[in-house]
Write an enzyme that holds these catalytic residues in place. Sequence first.
Site, PDB file in Angstrom:
ATOM      1  N   CYS A  32       0.904  -0.846   0.265  1.00 56.63           N
ATOM      2  CA  CYS A  32      -0.184  -0.542  -0.195  1.00 56.63           C
ATOM      3  C   CYS A  32       1.082   0.960   0.073  1.00 56.63           C
ATOM      4  O   CYS A  32       2.545   1.532   0.971  1.00 56.63           O
ATOM      5  CB  CYS A  32      -0.920  -0.421   0.878  1.00 56.63           C
ATOM      6  SG  CYS A  32      -0.003   0.204   2.603  1.00 56.63           S
ATOM      7  N   TYR A 172      -5.832 -13.032  -5.448  1.00 52.55           N
ATOM      8  CA  TYR A 172      -5.385 -13.146  -3.976  1.00 52.55           C
ATOM      9  C   TYR A 172      -6.084 -13.118  -3.256  1.00 52.55           C
ATOM     10  O   TYR A 172      -7.389 -12.997  -2.509  1.00 52.55           O
ATOM     11  CB  TYR A 172      -5.055 -11.300  -3.903  1.00 52.55           C
ATOM     12  CG  TYR A 172      -4.573 -10.687  -2.795  1.00 52.55           C
ATOM     13  CD1 TYR A 172      -3.836 -10.974  -1.690  1.00 52.55           C
ATOM     14  CD2 TYR A 172      -4.855  -8.948  -2.792  1.00 52.55           C
ATOM     15  CE1 TYR A 172      -3.339 -10.450  -0.846  1.00 52.55           C
ATOM     16  CE2 TYR A 172      -4.485  -8.450  -1.923  1.00 52.55           C
ATOM     17  CZ  TYR A 172      -3.684  -9.212  -0.587  1.00 52.55           C
ATOM     18  OH  TYR A 172      -3.014  -8.804   0.079  1.00 52.55           O
ATOM     19  N   HIS A 175      -4.026 -12.383   3.423  1.00 53.94           N
ATOM     20  CA  HIS A 175      -4.630 -11.578   4.178  1.00 53.94           C
ATOM     21  C   HIS A 175      -6.780 -11.267   4.184  1.00 53.94           C
ATOM     22  O   HIS A 175      -6.773 -10.131   4.554  1.00 53.94           O
ATOM     23  CB  HIS A 175      -4.396  -9.766   3.353  1.00 53.94           C
ATOM     24  CG  HIS A 175      -2.756 -10.117   3.667  1.00 53.94           C
ATOM     25  ND1 HIS A 175      -2.332  -9.498   2.928  1.00 53.94           N
ATOM     26  CD2 HIS A 175      -1.600 -10.533   4.484  1.00 53.94           C
ATOM     27  CE1 HIS A 175      -0.386  -9.814   3.289  1.00 53.94           C
ATOM     28  NE2 HIS A 175      -0.617  -9.977   4.308  1.00 53.94           N
ATOM     29  N   ASP A 266       1.661 -10.024   9.603  1.00 49.33           N
ATOM     30  CA  ASP A 266       3.477  -9.635   8.310  1.00 49.33           C
ATOM     31  C   ASP A 266       3.977  -8.925   7.958  1.00 49.33           C
ATOM     32  O   ASP A 266       5.696  -8.830   8.246  1.00 49.33           O
ATOM     33  CB  ASP A 266       2.345 -10.020   6.966  1.00 49.33           C
ATOM     34  CG  ASP A 266       2.560  -9.995   5.439  1.00 49.33           C
ATOM     35  OD1 ASP A 266       3.591 -10.402   5.073  1.00 49.33           O
ATOM     36  OD2 ASP A 266       2.033  -9.829   4.556  1.00 49.33           O
ATOM     37  N   ALA A 320       8.931  -5.270   0.401  1.00 52.44           N
ATOM     38  CA  ALA A 320       8.255  -3.698   0.714  1.00 52.44           C
ATOM     39  C   ALA A 320       9.022  -2.456   1.323  1.00 52.44           C
ATOM     40  O   ALA A 320       9.466  -1.932   0.263  1.00 52.44           O
ATOM     41  CB  ALA A 320       6.564  -4.492   0.864  1.00 52.44           C
ATOM     42  N   CYS A 362       8.366   7.970   4.941  1.00 55.82           N
ATOM     43  CA  CYS A 362       9.554   6.569   5.464  1.00 55.82           C
ATOM     44  C   CYS A 362      10.160   7.622   6.044  1.00 55.82           C
ATOM     45  O   CYS A 362      10.594   8.689   5.896  1.00 55.82           O
ATOM     46  CB  CYS A 362       9.744   6.045   3.976  1.00 55.82           C
ATOM     47  SG  CYS A 362      10.845   5.352   4.815  1.00 55.82           S
ATOM     48  N   ASP A 419      27.137  18.863  17.605  1.00 58.70           N
ATOM     49  CA  ASP A 419      26.245  18.203  18.953  1.00 58.70           C
ATOM     50  C   ASP A 419      26.553  18.453  20.463  1.00 58.70           C
ATOM     51  O   ASP A 419      27.284  17.755  21.274  1.00 58.70           O
ATOM     52  CB  ASP A 419      25.907  16.795  18.859  1.00 58.70           C
ATOM     53  CG  ASP A 419      24.156  16.610  19.353  1.00 58.70           C
ATOM     54  OD1 ASP A 419      23.483  16.502  18.703  1.00 58.70           O
ATOM     55  OD2 ASP A 419      24.123  16.301  20.746  1.00 58.70           O
TER      56      ASP A 419
HETATM   57  P1  ADP Z   1      15.737  16.540  15.900  1.00 54.35           P
HETATM   58  O1  ADP Z   1      14.683  14.747  15.487  1.00 54.35           O
HETATM   59  O2  ADP Z   1      14.558  17.772  15.570  1.00 54.35           O
HETATM   60  O3  ADP Z   1      17.270  15.456  15.305  1.00 54.35           O
HETATM   61  P2  ADP Z   1      16.582  16.046  18.309  1.00 54.35           P
HETATM   62  O4  ADP Z   1      15.707  16.135  19.143  1.00 54.35           O
HETATM   63  O5  ADP Z   1      16.199  14.474  18.239  1.00 54.35           O
HETATM   64  O6  ADP Z   1      15.823  16.372  17.405  1.00 54.35           O
HETATM   65  O7  ADP Z   1      18.051  15.942  18.830  1.00 54.35           O
HETATM   66  C1  ADP Z   1      18.447  17.525  19.027  1.00 54.35           C
HETATM   67  C2  ADP Z   1      19.722  17.053  19.570  1.00 54.35           C
HETATM   68  O8  ADP Z   1      20.552  18.656  19.433  1.00 54.35           O
HETATM   69  C3  ADP Z   1      20.307  16.714  19.937  1.00 54.35           C
HETATM   70  O9  ADP Z   1      21.418  16.233  20.330  1.00 54.35           O
HETATM   71  C4  ADP Z   1      20.632  17.849  21.499  1.00 54.35           C
HETATM   72  O10 ADP Z   1      21.904  17.046  21.938  1.00 54.35           O
HETATM   73  C5  ADP Z   1      21.489  18.322  20.423  1.00 54.35           C
HETATM   74  N1  ADP Z   1      22.048  19.739  20.669  1.00 54.35           N
HETATM   75  C6  ADP Z   1      20.379  20.695  20.555  1.00 54.35           C
HETATM   76  N2  ADP Z   1      20.720  22.143  22.221  1.00 54.35           N
HETATM   77  C7  ADP Z   1      22.197  21.668  21.634  1.00 54.35           C
HETATM   78  C8  ADP Z   1      23.687  22.735  21.293  1.00 54.35           C
HETATM   79  N3  ADP Z   1      23.048  24.232  22.047  1.00 54.35           N
HETATM   80  N4  ADP Z   1      24.396  22.351  20.690  1.00 54.35           N
HETATM   81  C9  ADP Z   1      24.499  21.694  20.576  1.00 54.35           C
HETATM   82  N5  ADP Z   1      24.026  20.739  20.075  1.00 54.35           N
HETATM   83  C10 ADP Z   1      22.545  20.392  20.935  1.00 54.35           C
HETATM   84 FE1  SF4 Z   2       8.195   1.720   6.132  1.00 53.20          FE
HETATM   85 FE2  SF4 Z   2      10.717   2.553   8.530  1.00 53.20          FE
HETATM   86 FE3  SF4 Z   2      10.705   0.647   6.762  1.00 53.20          FE
HETATM   87 FE4  SF4 Z   2      10.875   3.259   5.757  1.00 53.20          FE
HETATM   88  S1  SF4 Z   2      11.375   2.938   7.891  1.00 53.20           S
HETATM   89  S2  SF4 Z   2      10.008   1.321   4.533  1.00 53.20           S
HETATM   90  S3  SF4 Z   2       8.374   4.187   7.144  1.00 53.20           S
HETATM   91  S4  SF4 Z   2       9.002   0.363   8.092  1.00 53.20           S
END
Ligand code: ADP
Ligand code: SF4
Length: 695
Positions: A32, A172, A175, A266, A320, A362, A419
């Site tokens: 799908c 088919y 399912h 599945d 898939a 995805c 980070d």
């Molecule tokens: P997103 O889903 O938007 O990618 P996440 O919460 O998964 O956000 O990741 C955000 C990242 O940003 C975390 O790994 C965090 O450690 C990092 N982060 C947040 N503030 C700072 C900062 N001031 N300096 C460096 N890294 C930061």
């Molecule tokens: Fe689906 Fe997640 Fe696999 Fe992407 S990573 S194909 S969203 S199961």
Amino acid sequence: MPARDPRYDILFEPVRIGPKTLRNRFFQVPHCCGFGTVKPGTQAGHRGTKAEGGWAAVCTEYCSISPQADVAGFVCAQLFDDHDVRNLRLMTDEAHEHGALAGVQLWHGGSVSNGWESRLPALSSSDMASQELGGWVVPKPMEAADIRQVQREHVEASLRARDAGFDIVYVYPGHGYLLMQFLSPFHNKRTDEYGGSLENRARFFLETTEMMREAVGDDLAIAARIGLQAMGNESGLPEEELYGVVELADHLVDLWDVAVDHWPDDSSTSRNQPTDHEGPFFPDIKRHTSKPVVGVGRLTSPDTMAAIIRSGRWDLIGAARPSISDPYLPRKIEEGRVEDVRECIGCNICIARGEWGRQLICTQNPTAGEEYRRGWHPERFTQAANAAKSVLIVGGGPAGLECATVLGKRGMHAVHLVDASREIGGSVAQAAKLPGLSEWRRLIDWRLVQIEKLRNVALIPGKRLDAGAIRDYGADIVILATGSHWRPDGVNGVTHAPIPGADAALPHVLTPEQVLAGEKPAGTRVVVYDTDGYYMGVGMAELLARRGHEVVLVTPDSDISSFSEYTLELERVSERIYGLGIDVRTQTTVEAVAAGGVTAAHAYRPGEVAIEADSVVLVTQRVADAGLWVELDGDRDGLAAEGIEALYRIGDCVTPRIHAEAVFDGHRLAREIDAENPAVALTYVRERPEAEAAA
Ligand code: ADP
Ligand code: SF4
């Protein structure tokens, strides 16, 4: 270019299916996507990209053969008339242009038809209600005329499939849909020649397939997708009966596509089943057929694939989700670039969107579904017009990682991904610590492998940047991807207010981040309060129960982890939560938190409920970490003075969403970094019916 590993040569052998030849053993089984025949360009773009990526066959999702097979609200393909033929022709042309065969999965839902569009009654072998739709659809038991009508519809749709350029047409019996509703005694209570013995129950399938064969002759290969009863489900045929049907129909079928019949088991998520989880269910299928067999199981490793073929279990590697996650999977294996394969993480967000009437997305592959409407190719990136610029990305979660990867591939002069944490991956790295979610790390690992190969991208972990450090960094473009955190005060979607007494600074109140960072809840009794409804609430409950805590899981929803219904996980997750002895309180809101427990209220039962607990974990809602954005955005002149030309933000620091959207956001900005205004997403093609067509 590195050569293909000879161990995988076996995967690239051609395989004959009836009158057609597959160029290798990689077979994209029907899945799908929410494109159907109403988004023909999107359908063609998505399947065509896989054909380009080396799949020997690409198939549609299930394709309704009649208005009576009606699942209004869900989007499937249709082959009712010439209009549908023209729309699907786009897909077959794309497949052929790239050397793949195109397949279409003819479908009649039987009792799984709501009739909300056609207003026609559902049909089935007997008048057994479909629990799949909630038990309120009671189908009409098919009379002789209905049987002939549905068989005619299969034939007519097969001929239209040929006109549309398909090479493979599916019948088919799987399912739980109509043909299975005849095969399985769970549905079939008939006492005529279509019920009772296996031969009788198989009659409708055999006759239908024979009529299709007569109609299409050797123009098309006929594949049959047949479902096995497994894992305690009612749906499907037990192994011996399945083999019996295979023997009865073998002379009519060119390819057997075998699957566990109950779809959630599945298309099982990685949380619930390991990769190659279907293999053990079909040990003997090849002893009962002289035709090729394709099977699935979220297969992404070429070693596993080659082992399956060598063992003689199956002839083709069906996929898939692995084909959505990486449309170029076969080509990467062929080119000796196995480390570049973007492995599916088994999260089923594709299903949550693609199946439930929306458009497929995805988590791993942000270009899935965007091939046509946004013109995004998963492997091709243009040099950015402003590639001479240097970029600083603050935050290495899914948004920052994806953005850095794509900017690197677009040839930006220098991209620094910084980070605060020594462990890259942000919220994904955290989630992957929950029971069953370790495969989610693939989201991080694939991007780290790509970044490692990009000489223009530098990864700098363990460094927290404040506004001053960002100003001084020396980058031309700054992108904030600082993420979000769980609220420490219990603000939630039910009350839109803090919960009295909920304060994660107190020793008996914790957020999920604190638990995942190693803080232990005080005492043995823990309340997990989940108003979020996805993986974190049940993940916390399971983690703590496994560590020996007595857990009470409280949620205002009618079920635990309500979003998991969309990802097909709810049954197995419930099995685990209840199996661990977790005390579940649904339709219940926490009204106050104190040192000895919580005060709660049921949505409809009057009175307060006191739940004793030593600790409370708040899984209520997340809040964007937008502090840096507010500070820097408020000082654009200051930024300009430091030579910073542009400031953007992506991912959860814009607003917290699922990982797939964080990845998408990072990808989107990187794709459009040289647009006139990258802060605003470019428009995309919307496929709509033309007014003339309606006239
Ligand atoms: P997103 O889903 O938007 O990618 P996440 O919460 O998964 O956000 O990741 C955000 C990242 O940003 C975390 O790994 C965090 O450690 C990092 N982060 C947040 N503030 C700072 C900062 N001031 N300096 C460096 N890294 C930061
Ligand atoms: Fe689906 Fe997640 Fe696999 Fe992407 S990573 S194909 S969203 S199961």
